[in-house]
Design a protein around this motif. Structure first.
Motif, short mmCIF file in Angstrom:
data_model
loop_
_atom_site.label_atom_id
_atom_site.label_comp_id
_atom_site.label_asym_id
_atom_site.label_seq_id
_atom_site.Cartn_x
_atom_site.Cartn_y
_atom_site.Cartn_z
N SER A 195 0.82 -1.22 0.00
CA SER A 195 0.00 0.00 0.00
C SER A 195 0.85 1.26 0.00
O SER A 195 0.54 2.22 -0.70
CB SER A 195 -0.91 0.05 1.23
N HIS A 196 1.93 1.24 0.82
CA HIS A 196 2.66 2.49 1.02
C HIS A 196 4.04 2.51 0.41
O HIS A 196 4.78 3.47 0.54
CB HIS A 196 2.75 2.80 2.52
N TYR A 210 1.08 1.09 -3.91
CA TYR A 210 -0.05 0.76 -4.78
C TYR A 210 -1.39 0.99 -4.10
O TYR A 210 -2.42 0.61 -4.61
CB TYR A 210 0.07 -0.69 -5.28
N GLY A 211 -1.34 1.61 -2.91
CA GLY A 211 -2.56 1.79 -2.14
C GLY A 211 -3.56 2.75 -2.75
O GLY A 211 -4.74 2.73 -2.39
N TYR A 212 -3.11 3.59 -3.70
CA TYR A 212 -4.05 4.51 -4.35
C TYR A 212 -4.48 3.97 -5.71
O TYR A 212 -5.30 4.55 -6.40
CB TYR A 212 -3.42 5.89 -4.52
N THR A 213 -3.82 2.89 -6.11
CA THR A 213 -4.12 2.31 -7.43
C THR A 213 -4.99 1.07 -7.26
O THR A 213 -5.94 0.88 -8.02
CB THR A 213 -2.81 1.92 -8.14
N SER A 215 -7.47 -1.41 -4.85
CA SER A 215 -8.38 -1.32 -3.71
C SER A 215 -7.87 -2.24 -2.60
O SER A 215 -7.01 -3.08 -2.82
CB SER A 215 -9.78 -1.73 -4.14
N ASP B 649 -3.08 11.97 -10.97
CA ASP B 649 -3.96 10.80 -11.06
C ASP B 649 -3.90 10.15 -12.44
O ASP B 649 -4.72 10.46 -13.31
CB ASP B 649 -5.41 11.24 -10.74
N LYS B 661 -0.74 5.38 -8.93
CA LYS B 661 -1.11 6.71 -8.46
C LYS B 661 -0.39 6.95 -7.15
O LYS B 661 -0.36 6.07 -6.28
CB LYS B 661 -2.63 6.76 -8.27
N ARG B 662 0.21 8.14 -6.97
CA ARG B 662 1.06 8.36 -5.79
C ARG B 662 0.41 9.26 -4.76
O ARG B 662 0.98 9.49 -3.71
CB ARG B 662 2.40 8.98 -6.20
N ASN B 663 -0.75 9.84 -5.07
CA ASN B 663 -1.37 10.76 -4.13
C ASN B 663 -0.41 11.88 -3.74
O ASN B 663 -0.25 12.22 -2.57
CB ASN B 663 -1.80 10.00 -2.87
#
Lengths: 244, 690
Positions: A195-196, A210-213, A215, B649, B661-663
């Motif tokens: 995730s981080h 990959y936590g924003y890509t 679910s 994004d 996506k890296r936020n």
């Protein structure tokens, strides 16, 4: 009175036997014409497939003699956990000393261990264990995500469609089959690094977050996949899933 | 009447008086009454529930498990889906995560799936008889109920009942659906989705109206006898025709063919002839074939027997034994002349180049293919018989043929095939009487079901048959009656047509064969719906002149179409004005002029915090990342606004892209944009050279 009781008991047992009858498999064993001393795998081990589906490649085994030469006509018998389907489950080796069987995995996700044995001249048996892996929904999803997002760094092998990026990385990631490393990481650790990114576990930022890509459930699926393919298997030693 | 002595004694003893008679009869009644509760007591489900209680007794969390356990017949009732599932009566542990290690049925924990048991029940996915409470009734096909449990290898079909779009976790279903449209199944069989839309083929079978211009009767004969002998990848199935039938069909097809208006250029034909005996020309031709990236779409078998190349167009391994050089030179010059809707682009080759490629391809032949085909001149009877056969076999379901009407509903509709009752099926000898075995056998050996059947023989392997099974089984009664709220409709088919002169060019070049625009087109190359927001005009012009790949590891590339400057201008103008994302204002950020401090900060972020070098190359000497495009010229290729939005994004701009996506914060995104926009390449010509 006695007779009626007997009759009743007989009827009841007959009925219950009839109802609980299970398909019995009889293995027709061919007669060996030769004997080897060892059985080795030529190909087909460590494949993965969805539950209940046939493996893409057949399992090919070879029987060798003391000098390591292939033996023709040696008997090979296969055993597997319930649910696995071996076609054929026994036979003799062909002219190149090999025995080929098609394998369908059972309906329970997990590792399926097949034991292949051959009788030696002295009446002893030589054995070989091979493992195949059946994916449930989660592992299947995880393997697809791995193909899309992870494999190019985490798998050293290239194919025409997918050239590996492994050699280009300064810090080398571990292939997901490397149980010696990955089994030591808890689910929480894996979730954190996936995730981080690497820095979450004080590792290299070459491992991106990959936590924003993906679910949460997708990350769980990837972890289920990693756990399933790891070698040695993940989990308490000795447990072979999907065995009675 | 007196009974014989011993019996009379017995009668006396048991029924001697009314009290005794009454007593015995009551006892008998009692026993009879007891049968029902006894049957109940010995019911499968009670045995399993006792077994479950026994199993959990010894576990460390026995108390919790016991509390979750509810004895008696359990039921999941979902009226809107018609689900009455009592499976949880015996399958007591489906939701018990702590019983993960238990592998004995019926006590296994259900593997994780995206749906909740209470919302879907069991039989929606697994089939079987939900209301039954005995093992056999629930799982097997019995006289009263013929829908057995769905074998695990077909489970993905159940996802397909509601999900009409591809799902990541169902590779088999996705493949099966693709095969339905790729192998021509839907040309003969109508298959409708639950929303009423009809599935259409994507295979584009060739028209046969001018077939005599393209190939010989001998080749047609050999092809009809065994399409896969010509090309292993051929999607046309084998109709198992008798020699006479193949002879007569080929006679009819040749006789019904009308001349196409092909442009015959003698210079090209002459050049083609020379290639055969000239090694230097052959090398030149081979490199033209390579530079034109024909292999992106067409496969050829190499010396080792491996297929190399794409599968968008037909395999070319033996094309020289098939086509006539006059046809081939015209086709290479402009395929639309022969087949207007073809997916092959119109390259602007010179006559000399057309000749080289024609000669090169004519050399790809196999002398054995037609060696044993000897056909006498066709008689009118043979031609008439051939025509009858073409009608009988429904050839016109796939191919356009002069004088033959396309048959409607040539083969049985398959919209409900997945729930067809077994008693309505005619089984071939030796096929077990279940729907699953029936469909499987129909796909594998359609002709085993009896003489006179027309369904052709395909050459699918086990995995392909299983995939097709999954797709077919998803078309069933339940899928058609699923409440709308539970379903995910198929992506609408896009009929997008670009307008004007540029639109004509896009059609002529068949951009849609590889690129998607507004939902229409292939997935071999990037979606270019928003290309106008993404790239700089000058770069696009250069790229059309000389397309080079941006990705070092990519084998397939955009071919060079030899466009004129005017054509390039038309295309570029259109793309820059029409293909814009509403979310991005191309001119909101400058292409250059970022402060050195910003660029430096961006560089640090690039190499440390975000470690972009893992996947991208900027410094060609030092960076090695292979996954994303090379960024050494990104500052002269992309717009700053696109880069900035991409940093924020990527999936919003290109769904499904691998870039994570890296936020990232606005500041980081701005600094990275500044750094990337400063990467202009050493000079503008660099791109051209590579």
């Amino acid at each position: 009175m006695k007779r009626t009781a007997c009759l009743l008991i007989f009827l009841v047992t007959a009925l219950s036997v009839g109802c609980s009858r299970q398909p019995k498999t009889f293995v027709l064993v061919a007669k060996p014409t030769a004997y080897g001393t060892a059985i080795v795998e030529s190909s087909g081990g460590k494949q993965t497939a969805g539950v209940g589906t046939p493996l893409l490649q057949p399992v090919v085994l070879q029987v060798n003699d003391e000098q390591g030469n292939a033996v023709t006509g040696a008997l090979v018998i296969l055993h597997g956990p319930s649910g696995i389907y071996l076609d054929p489950a026994a036979g003799t080796t062909d002219s190149s000393g090999q025995f080929t069987t098609n394998v369908s995995l059972g309906v329970i996700p997990g590792r399926y261990q097949i034991t292949a044995s051959t009788t030696t001249k002295t009446g002893k048996t030589a054995e070989l264990k091979i493992e195949e892996i059946a994916f449930g929904y989660q592992e299947m999803l995880g393997s697809q995500l791995n193909d899309q997002y992870c494999a190019r760094c985490h798998n050293q092998e290239s194919s025409p469609e997918r050239v590996s990026n492994y050699d280009n990385l300064e810090v080398k990631p571990h292939p997901f089959t490397e149980g010696d490393t990955l089994n030591k990481m808890s689910d929480a650790d894996l979730t954190a690094i996936i995730s981080h990114g690497g820095p979450a576990l004080n590792k290299s930022p070459l491992m991106a977050p990959y936590g924003y890509t993906l679910s949460k459930s997708e990350i769980q699926a990837v972890i289920a996949y990693i756990r399933m393919v790891s070698d040695p298997p993940y989990g308490a030693p000795g447990i072979v899933y999907a065995q009675k | 009447m007196r009974l014989p002595d011993p019996l009379e004694k017995l009668r006396q003893r048991f029924f001697g008086d009314t009290v005794r008679t009454f007593g015995w009869i009551s006892l008998l009644l009692l026993i009879l009454l007891a049968i029902a509760p006894a049957k109940n007591h010995f019911a499968d489900w009670r045995r399993y529930q006792r077994g479950y209680e026994h199993l959990i007794r010894t576990r460390s969390d026995a108390v919790t498990l016991q509390r979750h356990f509810e004895p008696g017949v359990q039921q999941i009732w979902l009226p809107e889906m018609g689900v009455v599932d009592r499976c949880t009566t015996c399958h007591s542990a489906l939701k018990e995560t702590t019983l993960m290690d238990v592998t004995i049925q019926p006590y296994r924990h259900h593997p994780d799936i995206p749906h909740k048991l209470d919302e879907f029940g069991c039989s929606v996915c697994h089939r079987g008889q939900g209301t039954a409470t005995s093992v056999e009734d629930a799982h097997q096909s019995t006289l009263a109920w013929e829908e057995p449990i769905l074998p695990a290898k077909y489970l993905e079909s159940s996802c397909g009942q509601c999900h009409q779009q591809d799902l990541k976790g169902t590779p088999q279903l996705n493949l099966g659906r693709k095969m339905l449209t790729q192998y021509g199944c839907v040309h003969c069989h109508t298959v409708k989705r639950p929303d009423g839309s009809t599935i259409t083929g994507t295979d584009d079978p060739p028209t046969l109206t001018h077939i005599a211009d393209k190939t010989s009767r001998e080749w047609i004969y050999a092809w009809l006898k065994d399409p896969q002998a010509y090309a292993t990848t051929a999607t046309m199935p084998n109709f198992k025709l008798k020699d006479e039938d193949a002879r007569d069909i080929s006679a009819f097809l040749i006789s019904s063919s009308t001349p196409a208006s092909l442009k015959l250029v003698q210079a090209s034909l002459d050049a083609a002839k020379k290639v055969k005996d000239d090694a230097a020309l052959q090398t030149k031709a081979a490199s033209l074939y390579g530079e034109s990236f024909c292999a992106s779409c067409h496969a050829v078998q190499n010396a080792a027997g491996n297929l190399v190349g794409g599968n968008v167009g037909p395999e070319l391994t033996k094309v020289g034994s098939k086509v006539k050089p006059e046809w081939l030179q015209a086709w290479v010059r402009n395929p639309h002349d022969y087949d207007p809707p073809t997916g092959m682009p119109h390259y602007r080759f010179s006559d000399q180049e057309v000749g080289l490629l024609t000669g090169f391809l004519m050399g790809k032949s196999d002398s054995d293919l037609l060696a044993n085909v000897h056909l006498d001149a066709a008689t009118p009877e043979q031609i008439a018989h051939g025509k009858r056969l073409v009608n009988d076999y429904g050839c016109a379901s796939c191919h356009e043929i002069n004088g033959i009407k396309r048959p409607e509903n040539f083969a049985p509709e398959l919209t409900k095939i997945g729930s067809k009752p077994a008693n309505q099926l005619a089984f071939a000898p030796g096929v077990p009487h279940t729907l699953y075995d029936y469909i499987n056998a129909k796909i594998r050996q359609p002709r085993a079901f009896g003489p006179g059947l027309k369904m052709p023989q395909y050459t699918f392997n086990t995995a392909q048959v299983d995939a097709l099974m999954n797709a077919l089984l998803s078309h069933n009664e339940r899928a058609l009656t699923m409440p709308a709220a539970k379903t995910v409709a198929a992506l609408p088919v896009s009929h997008y047509e670009p307008a004007g002169k540029a639109g004509q060019l896009i059609t002529d070049l068949n951009c849609f064969s590889c690129h998607a625009i507004n939902g229409r087109g292939g997935d071999m190359a990037p979606d270019i719906t928003w290309e106008g927001s993404s790239v700089q005009r000058d770069w696009l012009v250069q790229f059309f002149r000389n397309p080079n790949t941006l990705r070092p590891a990519l084998i397939r590339r955009m071919p060079k179409f030899n466009l004129t400057d005017a054509e390039i201008n038309t295309l570029t103008d259109y793309i820059m004005t029409v293909y814009q994302s509403p979310k991005i204002d191309r001119d909101s950020m400058p292409l250059s002029g970022y402060s050195a401090g910003q660029v430096e900060l961006g560089k640090q972020l690039y190499y440390s915090k975000y470690s972009c070098q893992a996947c991208h190359i900027i410094d060609t000497k030092q960076d090695k990342g292979y996954i994303g495009p090379t960024l050494s010229h990104v500052g002269s290729r992309l717009t700053a606004a696109w880069v900035y939005n991409w940093m924020k994004d990527p999936q919003a701009l290109r769904p499904g892209t691998q870039e994570p996506k890296r936020n990232m914060s606005d500041d980081d995104a701005r600094a990275l944009t500044a750094f990337l926009m400063s990467q202009k390449g050493r000079d503008g010509q660099e791109a051209k050279k590579r």
